[in-house]
Scaffold this motif. Structure first.
Motif, short mmCIF file in Angstrom:
data_model
loop_
_atom_site.label_atom_id
_atom_site.label_comp_id
_atom_site.label_asym_id
_atom_site.label_seq_id
_atom_site.Cartn_x
_atom_site.Cartn_y
_atom_site.Cartn_z
N PRO A 43 0.83 -1.21 0.00
CA PRO A 43 0.00 0.00 0.00
C PRO A 43 0.86 1.26 0.00
N GLY A 44 0.43 2.25 -0.76
CA GLY A 44 1.14 3.51 -0.82
C GLY A 44 2.20 3.59 -1.90
N LEU A 45 2.52 2.46 -2.53
CA LEU A 45 3.50 2.46 -3.61
C LEU A 45 2.79 2.57 -4.96
N ARG A 46 3.44 3.25 -5.89
CA ARG A 46 2.93 3.33 -7.26
C ARG A 46 3.77 2.41 -8.14
N LEU A 47 3.10 1.49 -8.83
CA LEU A 47 3.79 0.43 -9.56
C LEU A 47 3.46 0.51 -11.04
N LEU A 48 4.48 0.38 -11.88
CA LEU A 48 4.33 0.34 -13.33
C LEU A 48 4.72 -1.05 -13.82
N ASP A 49 3.83 -1.69 -14.58
CA ASP A 49 4.11 -2.99 -15.19
C ASP A 49 4.32 -2.78 -16.68
N VAL A 50 5.54 -3.08 -17.16
CA VAL A 50 5.92 -2.84 -18.54
C VAL A 50 5.69 -4.11 -19.36
N GLY A 51 4.93 -3.97 -20.46
CA GLY A 51 4.52 -5.15 -21.21
C GLY A 51 3.60 -5.98 -20.34
N CYS A 52 2.56 -5.35 -19.82
CA CYS A 52 1.75 -5.95 -18.76
C CYS A 52 0.94 -7.14 -19.22
N GLY A 53 0.84 -7.36 -20.54
CA GLY A 53 0.07 -8.51 -21.01
C GLY A 53 -1.35 -8.47 -20.50
N SER A 54 -1.84 -9.62 -20.08
CA SER A 54 -3.23 -9.69 -19.62
C SER A 54 -3.40 -9.35 -18.15
N GLY A 65 -2.36 -3.81 -2.55
CA GLY A 65 -2.72 -2.45 -2.17
C GLY A 65 -1.96 -1.36 -2.89
N ALA A 66 -1.13 -1.71 -3.86
CA ALA A 66 -0.39 -0.70 -4.61
C ALA A 66 -1.30 -0.02 -5.63
N ASP A 67 -0.91 1.17 -6.04
CA ASP A 67 -1.56 1.91 -7.13
C ASP A 67 -0.90 1.44 -8.43
N VAL A 68 -1.63 0.71 -9.27
CA VAL A 68 -0.98 0.00 -10.38
C VAL A 68 -1.33 0.63 -11.73
N VAL A 69 -0.28 0.71 -12.58
CA VAL A 69 -0.40 1.20 -13.95
C VAL A 69 0.29 0.18 -14.85
N PRO A 108 5.78 9.96 -9.60
CA PRO A 108 6.70 9.00 -10.23
C PRO A 108 6.57 7.62 -9.60
N PHE A 109 6.94 6.61 -10.35
CA PHE A 109 6.72 5.22 -9.92
C PHE A 109 7.77 4.78 -8.91
N ASP A 110 7.30 4.08 -7.88
CA ASP A 110 8.17 3.51 -6.86
C ASP A 110 8.68 2.13 -7.27
N ARG A 111 7.95 1.46 -8.12
CA ARG A 111 8.32 0.13 -8.60
C ARG A 111 8.06 0.07 -10.10
N SER A 135 10.54 7.25 -12.92
CA SER A 135 10.64 6.58 -11.63
C SER A 135 11.10 7.56 -10.55
N ALA A 136 10.66 7.31 -9.34
CA ALA A 136 11.05 8.15 -8.21
C ALA A 136 12.49 7.85 -7.80
N PRO A 137 13.17 8.80 -7.16
CA PRO A 137 14.48 8.50 -6.60
C PRO A 137 14.39 7.29 -5.65
N GLY A 138 15.30 6.35 -5.83
CA GLY A 138 15.27 5.15 -5.01
C GLY A 138 14.30 4.08 -5.50
N ALA A 139 13.61 4.35 -6.61
CA ALA A 139 12.66 3.37 -7.14
C ALA A 139 13.39 2.09 -7.53
N ARG A 140 12.66 0.98 -7.46
CA ARG A 140 13.23 -0.32 -7.77
C ARG A 140 12.67 -0.84 -9.09
N LEU A 141 13.58 -1.32 -9.95
CA LEU A 141 13.22 -1.99 -11.20
C LEU A 141 13.46 -3.48 -11.01
N VAL A 142 12.43 -4.29 -11.30
CA VAL A 142 12.55 -5.75 -11.17
C VAL A 142 11.89 -6.39 -12.38
#
Length: 283
Positions: A43-54, A65-69, A108-111, A135-142
Motif C-alpha cells: 500500500p502507498g507504492l505506485r507500480l508500473l508494469d511494462v509489457g503488462c500482457g493480460s 494495495g499498490a496503485d498500479v499502472v 513517479p513510480f516507486d516500482r 521513476s522516483a528516486p530510489g525506485a526499484r526496477l525488477v
C-alpha cells in the motif's frame, strides 16, 4: 515509427496469449513469485508494469494495495488487463518512448516491473532510460527475461518438428535483436541498464520448471495450445496447412503431440526454463 515491427507482431499475437492466459500464468508461476518477492508491492507504492500482457503482475500489485499502472503495445492485451484488473490504469503505448507520467498522471513510480515484457524494444538503452525518468528516486526496477534458446526447451519442444517442415524456414534472429532472447547476454543487459542510469544492477540466473497440466490433464493439450498460439506456430500453420492439406496437417500435429509426450514427468508435461532475474535502483 519506433518499435513498429513489434507493434504489428503483438497486434496479431496478443490474442493467443489472452486466450491462454491461465496456461501461461500456471507455467510461469515460479517466475511471477520470484518477481513479486523482489518487488514487494505494498500500500502507498505506485507500480508500473511494462509489457503488462493480460495483467498478472497488475493483479498481484493491486491485491497488495499498490496503485498500479500497466503499459502494453498490444491493444488486445491491454483490453484483457483492464477487464482483469478494473482498478488499474492500462495504457496502449510504447514504453520505449511514451511520456508515461503524462499518459498516466500521478507521482513517479516507486516500482517498475515486468515479466517477459522488456525484450522487445528496438532501442533498449533508450527504453530503460525512459523508464528511469518516470521513476522516483530510489525506485526499484525488477524484471525477468529469457536467457538463451539452448537453455530453454520450451522454445523448441514440439516446435522443431513444425520448423523442419517449413520451406523456407524462418531465420533465427541475430544476437541481441528485439525478441524473446534479446537479453540472453547478461553482461550486455547489465551494460544497457548501467548506461541508462540505473544503479545497484543485479543480473542473476533464475531457473524454474514450467508445468503444463494438473489434475486430470497431462498438459499435452495445453502445450499444443501454446505452440499453435505463438508467432512460430501461427506462421507454421499458415504455411503448412494449405500445402499439406487437412489430413497431412492433422498427421503432422499428431507427430508434434508424440514429441510433446516425451516431456512427461510424473504424469504432466514439464519443461525447464532459464531466465535472468534482474533488479536495479534509480539512484
Amino acid at each position: 515509427m519506433a518499435n513498429e515491427a513489434m507493434r504489428q507482431t503483438w497486434a496479431q499475437g496478443g490474442a493467443g496469449w489472452v486466450e491462454h492466459e491461465t496456461i501461461f500464468d500456471a507455467v510461469f508461476a515460479p517466475v511471477t513469485a520470484a518477481i513479486l518477492e523482489r518487488d514487494a508491492p505494498a500500500p502507498g507504492l505506485r507500480l508500473l508494469d511494462v509489457g503488462c500482457g493480460s495483467g498478472t503482475l497488475l493483479e498481484a500489485g493491486a491485491r497488495a494495495g499498490a496503485d498500479v499502472v500497466g503499459v502494453d503495445i498490444s491493444p488486445v492485451m491491454a483490453r484483457a488487463a483492464r477487464a482483469r484488473v478494473p482498478s488499474a490504469t492500462v495504457l496502449v503505448a510504447d514504453a520505449q518512448s511514451a511520456d508515461l507520467l503524462v499518459e498516466a498522471p500521478g507521482e513517479p513510480f516507486d516500482r517498475v516491473v515486468s515479466r517477459f515484457g522488456v525484450m522487445f524494444f528496438d532501442e533498449p538503452a533508450a527504453a530503460f532510460a525512459n523508464l528511469r525518468r518516470c521513476s522516483a528516486p530510489g525506485a526499484r526496477l525488477v524484471f525477468a527475461c529469457w536467457r538463451g534458446v539452448a537453455e530453454n526447451p520450451s522454445f523448441t519442444a514440439g516446435t522443431e518438428l513444425l520448423v523442419a517442415r517449413m520451406d523456407p524456414r524462418p531465420e533465427p534472429p541475430p544476437p541481441g535483436a528485439p525478441g524473446p532472447m534479446a537479453f540472453a547476454d547478461g553482461e550486455r543487459l547489465r551494460g544497457l541498464l548501467t548506461a541508462a542510469g540505473w544503479g545497484s544492477v543485479a543480473v542473476d540466473p533464475f531457473d524454474f520448471t514450467g508445468v503444463y497440466g494438473s489434475g486430470d490433464s497431462d498438459g499435452v493439450a495445453e502445450r499444443m495450445a501454446v505452440i499453435l498460439s505463438t508467432s512460430g506456430g501461427r506462421l507454421a500453420r499458415a504455411q503448412l496447412e494449405p500445402r499439406l492439406g487437412e489430413e497431412g496437417w492433422a498427421s503432422l500435429l499428431e507427430e508434434v503431440r508424440a514429441e510433446v509426450r516425451t516431456h512427461l514427468v510424473d504424469g504432466v508435461v514439464q519443461l525447464p526454463g532459464a531466465t535472468w532475474l534482474v533488479s536495479a535502483t534509480n539512484s
